[in-house]
Scaffold this active site. Structure first.
Site, PDB file in Angstrom:
ATOM      1  CB  ILE A 218      -0.962   0.057   1.216  1.00 18.54           C
ATOM      2  CG1 ILE A 218      -0.237  -0.335   2.493  1.00 18.54           C
ATOM      3  CG2 ILE A 218      -2.177  -0.810   0.978  1.00 18.54           C
ATOM      4  CD1 ILE A 218      -1.078  -0.147   3.737  1.00 18.54           C
ATOM      5  N   GLY A 219       2.131   1.104   0.165  1.00 19.53           N
ATOM      6  CA  GLY A 219       2.963   2.296   0.171  1.00 19.53           C
ATOM      7  C   GLY A 219       4.420   1.925   0.110  1.00 19.53           C
TER       8      GLY A 219
ATOM      9  N   GLY B 231       7.939   3.240   1.629  1.00 22.99           N
ATOM     10  CA  GLY B 231       8.630   4.155   2.527  1.00 22.99           C
ATOM     11  C   GLY B 231      10.067   4.297   2.088  1.00 22.99           C
ATOM     12  CD  GLU B 232      13.988   8.550   3.807  1.00 23.46           C
ATOM     13  OE1 GLU B 232      13.059   9.095   4.436  1.00 23.46           O
ATOM     14  OE2 GLU B 232      15.187   8.817   3.975  1.00 23.46           O
ATOM     15  CG  PHE B 233      14.128   3.807   6.137  1.00 20.02           C
ATOM     16  CD1 PHE B 233      15.434   4.154   5.856  1.00 20.02           C
ATOM     17  CD2 PHE B 233      13.309   4.731   6.768  1.00 20.02           C
ATOM     18  CE1 PHE B 233      15.923   5.397   6.211  1.00 20.02           C
ATOM     19  CE2 PHE B 233      13.795   5.976   7.131  1.00 20.02           C
ATOM     20  CZ  PHE B 233      15.105   6.310   6.850  1.00 20.02           C
ATOM     21  N   GLY B 234      11.656   0.947   3.288  1.00 21.03           N
ATOM     22  CA  GLY B 234      11.075  -0.355   2.994  1.00 21.03           C
ATOM     23  C   GLY B 234       9.614  -0.231   2.623  1.00 21.03           C
TER      24      GLY B 234
ATOM     25  CB  VAL C 273       3.838   0.472   3.914  1.00 20.69           C
ATOM     26  CG1 VAL C 273       2.738   0.325   4.949  1.00 20.69           C
ATOM     27  CG2 VAL C 273       4.920   1.418   4.432  1.00 20.69           C
TER      28      VAL C 273
ATOM     29  CE  LYS D 192       7.200   2.870   7.731  1.00 17.78           C
ATOM     30  NZ  LYS D 192       7.759   4.115   8.269  1.00 17.78           N
TER      31      LYS D 192
ATOM     32  CG  ASP E 216       9.914  13.762   8.317  1.00 17.06           C
ATOM     33  OD1 ASP E 216       9.702  14.798   7.654  1.00 17.06           O
ATOM     34  OD2 ASP E 216      10.067  12.648   7.789  1.00 17.06           O
TER      35      ASP E 216
ATOM     36  NE  ARG F  73       7.693  13.981   4.054  1.00 18.33           N
ATOM     37  CZ  ARG F  73       7.931  15.284   4.179  1.00 18.33           C
ATOM     38  NH1 ARG F  73       7.235  16.139   3.468  1.00 18.33           N
ATOM     39  NH2 ARG F  73       8.871  15.738   4.990  1.00 18.33           N
ATOM     40  CG  ASN F  74       5.807  11.517   7.779  1.00 20.18           C
ATOM     41  OD1 ASN F  74       5.764  10.516   7.047  1.00 20.18           O
ATOM     42  ND2 ASN F  74       6.912  12.195   7.994  1.00 20.18           N
TER      43      ASN F  74
ATOM     44  CG  ASP G   8       6.957   7.926   9.375  1.00 20.16           C
ATOM     45  OD1 ASP G   8       6.822   6.733   9.632  1.00 20.16           O
ATOM     46  OD2 ASP G   8       7.145   8.374   8.242  1.00 20.16           O
TER      47      ASP G   8
HETATM   48  P1  ADP Z   1       8.560   6.398   5.299  1.00 23.75           P
HETATM   49  O1  ADP Z   1       8.303   7.485   6.282  1.00 23.75           O
HETATM   50  O2  ADP Z   1       9.465   5.332   5.779  1.00 23.75           O
HETATM   51  O3  ADP Z   1       8.963   6.940   3.977  1.00 23.75           O
HETATM   52  P2  ADP Z   1       5.780   5.974   5.633  1.00 23.75           P
HETATM   53  O4  ADP Z   1       5.631   5.447   6.991  1.00 23.75           O
HETATM   54  O5  ADP Z   1       5.488   7.433   5.477  1.00 23.75           O
HETATM   55  O6  ADP Z   1       7.194   5.648   5.046  1.00 23.75           O
HETATM   56  O7  ADP Z   1       4.820   5.117   4.683  1.00 23.75           O
HETATM   57  C1  ADP Z   1       4.762   5.297   3.289  1.00 23.75           C
HETATM   58  C2  ADP Z   1       3.320   5.244   2.835  1.00 23.75           C
HETATM   59  O8  ADP Z   1       2.716   4.006   3.195  1.00 23.75           O
HETATM   60  C3  ADP Z   1       2.431   6.305   3.484  1.00 23.75           C
HETATM   61  O9  ADP Z   1       2.467   7.512   2.796  1.00 23.75           O
HETATM   62  C4  ADP Z   1       1.043   5.677   3.434  1.00 23.75           C
HETATM   63  O10 ADP Z   1       0.449   5.912   2.193  1.00 23.75           O
HETATM   64  C5  ADP Z   1       1.371   4.201   3.608  1.00 23.75           C
HETATM   65  N1  ADP Z   1       1.228   3.819   5.028  1.00 23.75           N
HETATM   66  C6  ADP Z   1       2.178   3.869   5.987  1.00 23.75           C
HETATM   67  N2  ADP Z   1       1.698   3.469   7.174  1.00 23.75           N
HETATM   68  C7  ADP Z   1       0.409   3.155   6.990  1.00 23.75           C
HETATM   69  C8  ADP Z   1      -0.665   2.691   7.855  1.00 23.75           C
HETATM   70  N3  ADP Z   1      -0.464   2.474   9.164  1.00 23.75           N
HETATM   71  N4  ADP Z   1      -1.875   2.492   7.304  1.00 23.75           N
HETATM   72  C9  ADP Z   1      -2.079   2.725   5.981  1.00 23.75           C
HETATM   73  N5  ADP Z   1      -1.148   3.168   5.133  1.00 23.75           N
HETATM   74  C10 ADP Z   1       0.102   3.384   5.610  1.00 23.75           C
HETATM   75 MG    MG Z   2       6.894   8.943   6.250  1.00 25.41          MG
END
Ligand code: ADP
Ligand code: MG
Length: 447
Positions: free
Chosen positions: A200-201, A203-206, A208, A221, A311, A315-316, A329
């Site tokens: 569904i997403g 992230g910078e480190f992996g 989601v 994550k 941060d 977006r967070n 985050d």
């Molecule tokens: P990072 O900060 O490591 O880059 P994020 O935690 O912001 O990654 O997650 C990246 C994307 O994944 C988010 O923008 C969101 O769309 C999705 N996501 C992250 N956590 C959740 C969650 N708990 N429920 C639904 N979607 C999530």
């Molecule tokens: Mg984030």
């Protein structure tokens, strides 16, 4: 009877055995994890679900304690068996007295970049070279692993090409096993209850992923790199200390495939996408104010726990099925695999004193909150449109501030500007921001 108020979903640990339950009561052993379903009216009892068996039943509050927070301790290691650069001889000494399956991992002295798995077997210690090539690790050129954690997990379950299954890690002196500490405190989840679904997403480190854990929808994550996972562990500790309706809730972690961080599922995704895809036509001002208020309340709570986010940005912020905005985050923001590199900071969100002198505080979070307000009221636009990062820093010092977004109420723009005071002490607290937004909402309802 101590009064305890555990809302549904609270994770608790049992304090003793209870093996002969009365009808409707739950049987359990000391240290079992249960999930609160609901309080039983005025009785000091709870209806709970057992996390391993899935059974439901009644349980006295006095037999329960809430799971404890994990202390961010540099000695807490995902790889307590990793001894770094020690010689083969030192490894042999570490593995005394002999015990089949006692093991450690060291860095190879002769082949820099490679590792050595040292295993006690019979009266000897056997050294297996772990070849590190193209980001993979292998002992036998047949089984490949992306990190040491996975490799050790594998050989603890399967003997494969080595002399014995790995049985017992020999921790480096002074190191504590993160796995044991997490389990003791009640934050270690069981892989067998987790089902993973679509991504569904990113992230910078992996990645989601969406998933299900014991019937609850979750987001997971996955951090595959062992070094990053270790860094995340320290910061995940922050998430074990907090619980608030406007903070994304950590369910727990699983040590598999690096690290799985299991969180509550936020079905409507992040706030930027939420606003951009719906826009002005579908999201009324009242909803914008409610999001802003949610975030201010979550941040007020973080501030009260002396936690700095670093941060804070739209977006967070994640949105639940019921349109509740929650901060995510937090505590993870400081994880930075490339070291404290100022060029990686989110410049357009970061307060000047934080950018220049690394002075992060709740007041620098307030600056970021001002930018976030601007993002909300512009329906997800990127801040300082058309300005390059370098220009932003310079202009801010000369007193430049962003214009109000189109249609933004003047009172809200005034709030943004107060967050962007150069002097941190002049910015409002999150408590003050909360009060102002509540007033604003009331005003909107009255007209
Ligand atoms: P990072 O900060 O490591 O880059 P994020 O935690 O912001 O990654 O997650 C990246 C994307 O994944 C988010 O923008 C969101 O769309 C999705 N996501 C992250 N956590 C959740 C969650 N708990 N429920 C639904 N979607 C999530
Ligand atoms: Mg984030």
């Amino acid at each position: 009877m101590p009064t305890k108020h555990w809302p549904p979903g609270t994770q608790c640990v049992t304090k003793h055995d209870h093996t002969k339950p009365k009808p409707r009561e739950l049987a359990f052993r000391k240290g079992d994890m249960v999930t609160i379903i609901e309080a039983v009216e005025g009785k000091g009892w709870y209806r709970v679900r057992h996390n391993e068996t899935g059974q439901e039943g009644l349980l006295a509050a006095s037999a329960l304690r809430e799971r404890g927070a994990i202390r961010a301790d540099p000695k807490l290691s995902l790889m307590p068996w990793f001894h770094g650069k020690i010689s083969g001889l030192e490894a042999v000494q570490e593995l005394q007295p002999p015990e089949d399956g006692l093991f450690l991992v060291r860095e190879s002295v002769r082949h820099p970049g490679d590792y050595v798995l040292c295993v006690s077997f019979g009266k000897e210690v056997i050294h297996y070279r772990v070849v590190h090539e193209e980001n993979t690790l292998s002992i036998d050129s047949q089984q490949y692993f992306s990190n040491l954690i996975d490799m050790i997990e594998h050989y603890m379950n399967e003997q494969g090409a080595i002399c014995t299954k790995l049985v017992k890690p020999k921790p480096k002196s002074g190191m504590k096993s993160a796995e044991e500490e997490l389990a003791k405190a009640g934050w270690l989840l069981n892989l067998k209850h987790l089902t993973l679904g679509d991504r569904i997403g990113q992230g910078e480190f992996g990645d989601v992923l969406q998933g299900e854990y014991m019937g609850q929808r979750v987001a997971v994550k996955n951090i595959k790199c062992d070094v990053t996972a270790q860094a995340f562990l320290a910061e995940t500790a922050a998430m074990t200390k907090v619980r608030h309706k406007n903070l994304v809730c950590l369910l727990g972690v699983i040590l598999h495939n690096g690290l799985y961080i299991v969180m509550e599922f936020m079905s409507k995704g992040n706030l930027v996408n939420f606003l951009r895809t719906r826009g002005r036509a579908l999201v009324p001002t009242q909803q914008l104010l409610l999001f802003a208020l949610d975030v201010a309340q979550g941040m007020d709570y973080l501030e009260s726990k002396k936690l700095v986010h670093r941060d804070l940005a739209a977006r967070n912020i994640l949105i639940s099925e019921e349109n509740v905005a929650k901060v995510s985050d937090f505590g993870l923001a400081r994880v930075n695999p490339k070291g404290a590199d100022a060029t990686l900071l989110p410049v357009k969100w970061t307060a000047p004193e934080a950018l220049k002198h690394n002075k992060f505080s709740s007041k620098s979070d307030v600056w970021s909150y001002g930018i976030l307000l601007w993002e909300i009221f512009s329906f997800g636009r990127a801040p300082y449109p058309k300005l390059a990062l370098k220009e932003v820093t310079e202009l801010l010092e000369q007193g430049y501030r962003m214009d109000p977004p189109e249609g933004c109420p003047p009172t809200i723009y005034a709030l943004m500007k107060s967050c962007w005071e150069l002097e941190p002490g002049k910015r409002p607290s999150f408590k003050k921001l909360t009060e102002k937004l509540q007033k604003e909402l009331k005003h909107l309802r009255d007209i």
